[in-house]
Design a protein around this motif. Sequence first.
Motif, PDB file in Angstrom:
ATOM      1  N   VAL A 110      50.150  32.397  40.909  1.00 33.59           N
ATOM      2  CA  VAL A 110      49.076  32.429  41.896  1.00 33.59           C
ATOM      3  C   VAL A 110      49.515  33.207  43.135  1.00 33.59           C
ATOM      4  CG1 VAL A 110      47.709  31.019  43.481  1.00 33.59           C
ATOM      5  CG2 VAL A 110      47.935  30.338  41.084  1.00 33.59           C
ATOM      6  N   VAL A 111      50.734  32.985  43.596  1.00 31.70           N
ATOM      7  CA  VAL A 111      51.244  33.742  44.743  1.00 31.70           C
ATOM      8  C   VAL A 111      51.249  35.236  44.419  1.00 31.70           C
ATOM      9  CG1 VAL A 111      53.247  34.174  46.203  1.00 31.70           C
ATOM     10  CG2 VAL A 111      52.597  31.821  45.636  1.00 31.70           C
ATOM     11  N   ASP A 112      51.704  35.582  43.224  1.00 29.68           N
ATOM     12  CA  ASP A 112      51.703  36.994  42.811  1.00 29.68           C
ATOM     13  C   ASP A 112      50.276  37.542  42.782  1.00 29.68           C
ATOM     14  OD1 ASP A 112      54.447  36.902  42.556  1.00 29.68           O
ATOM     15  OD2 ASP A 112      54.413  36.629  40.374  1.00 29.68           O
ATOM     16  N   PHE A 113      49.338  36.734  42.297  1.00 29.29           N
ATOM     17  CA  PHE A 113      47.949  37.167  42.250  1.00 29.29           C
ATOM     18  C   PHE A 113      47.423  37.457  43.659  1.00 29.29           C
ATOM     19  CE2 PHE A 113      43.565  35.964  43.012  1.00 29.29           C
ATOM     20  CZ  PHE A 113      42.900  36.861  42.193  1.00 29.29           C
ATOM     21  N   LEU A 114      47.759  36.598  44.617  1.00 27.77           N
ATOM     22  CA  LEU A 114      47.290  36.791  45.984  1.00 27.77           C
ATOM     23  C   LEU A 114      47.874  38.060  46.597  1.00 27.77           C
ATOM     24  CD1 LEU A 114      47.320  33.092  47.177  1.00 27.77           C
ATOM     25  CD2 LEU A 114      45.311  34.534  46.786  1.00 27.77           C
ATOM     26  N   LEU A 153      39.847  36.898  40.547  1.00 25.01           N
ATOM     27  CA  LEU A 153      40.086  35.467  40.735  1.00 25.01           C
ATOM     28  C   LEU A 153      39.325  34.658  39.683  1.00 25.01           C
ATOM     29  CD1 LEU A 153      41.315  33.145  42.344  1.00 25.01           C
ATOM     30  CD2 LEU A 153      39.367  33.292  43.914  1.00 25.01           C
ATOM     31  N   MET A 154      38.080  34.988  39.472  1.00 20.18           N
ATOM     32  CA  MET A 154      37.291  34.254  38.490  1.00 20.18           C
ATOM     33  C   MET A 154      37.824  34.475  37.076  1.00 20.18           C
ATOM     34  SD  MET A 154      35.402  32.749  40.591  1.00 20.18           S
ATOM     35  CE  MET A 154      34.152  31.909  39.639  1.00 20.18           C
ATOM     36  N   ASP A 155      38.253  35.706  36.767  1.00 26.35           N
ATOM     37  CA  ASP A 155      38.773  36.008  35.437  1.00 26.35           C
ATOM     38  C   ASP A 155      40.068  35.247  35.154  1.00 26.35           C
ATOM     39  OD1 ASP A 155      36.674  37.711  35.022  1.00 26.35           O
ATOM     40  OD2 ASP A 155      37.807  39.558  35.355  1.00 26.35           O
ATOM     41  N   ASN A 156      40.900  35.066  36.191  1.00 24.43           N
ATOM     42  CA  ASN A 156      42.201  34.428  36.002  1.00 24.43           C
ATOM     43  C   ASN A 156      42.177  32.920  36.219  1.00 24.43           C
ATOM     44  OD1 ASN A 156      44.491  36.601  35.612  1.00 24.43           O
ATOM     45  ND2 ASN A 156      43.064  37.468  37.091  1.00 24.43           N
ATOM     46  N   ALA A 157      41.067  32.391  36.739  1.00 24.72           N
ATOM     47  CA  ALA A 157      40.996  30.973  37.067  1.00 24.72           C
ATOM     48  C   ALA A 157      41.354  30.056  35.898  1.00 24.72           C
ATOM     49  CB  ALA A 157      39.613  30.630  37.612  1.00 24.72           C
TER      50      ALA A 157
END
Length: 211
Positions: free
Chosen positions: A20-24, A77-81
């Motif tokens: 999640v940190v990497d995603f942000l 975000l929605m795709d990875n949720a």
Amino acid sequence: MSTVGLLVPFVAKDSQTKAVVDFLHTGYSLVPSEPLTREWFAVSYEDSQPPTFAIFDTFEAEKGRQAHLTGQIAQALMDNAPNLLAIGPEIGQLNVLVSVVRPISGGRGNTAGVTKGLRVLFEAKPEKVDAVRDFLKGAVPLVEAEPDTMYWYAVEFPGTNKFGIVDFFPDESGRGAHVAGKVAEALFGSAEELLTGAPDLIKLEVLAAKV
């Protein structure tokens, strides 16, 4: 001046906190592709279990907010949720009542020079909604007198009696000075008169910011 915004909290799966940190950080790299996004902050809630994160961003008008909601960051975000998140994202649309925005000259790195923040939510008594709005608008001079309060947003969640303050500081010293300052003193001192309960205060760690 920003007039609308989003507060989007979400809870990471325990095994996916780093992802999640990497995603942000990836989201941070995409913000320049959204020219109508004025300020964008990715944060983690300090000492939270389960691990909780949020995106707070602001826009000059509704057109910018809608462009963001249909843009690359929101879609990713929605795709990875399903893979990354245990809860959320919860998209909270808000109006920015008033703000103090003081970019740090030469602010380096991917946090625009701020590392700490606060998210304070509270609900007005039905008969005190206008008084709470007036209180928040009247707090601007007090915030401006705090040299280390770099970004301060007073917000309202439309269709509810709920309000909030989101603000950011260069370091823990600046945050501590704000918590001990006149705005916080006045808000908590007025809670019994104006609010349905004590304000809900969460300390934030800034992971990335574009301003």
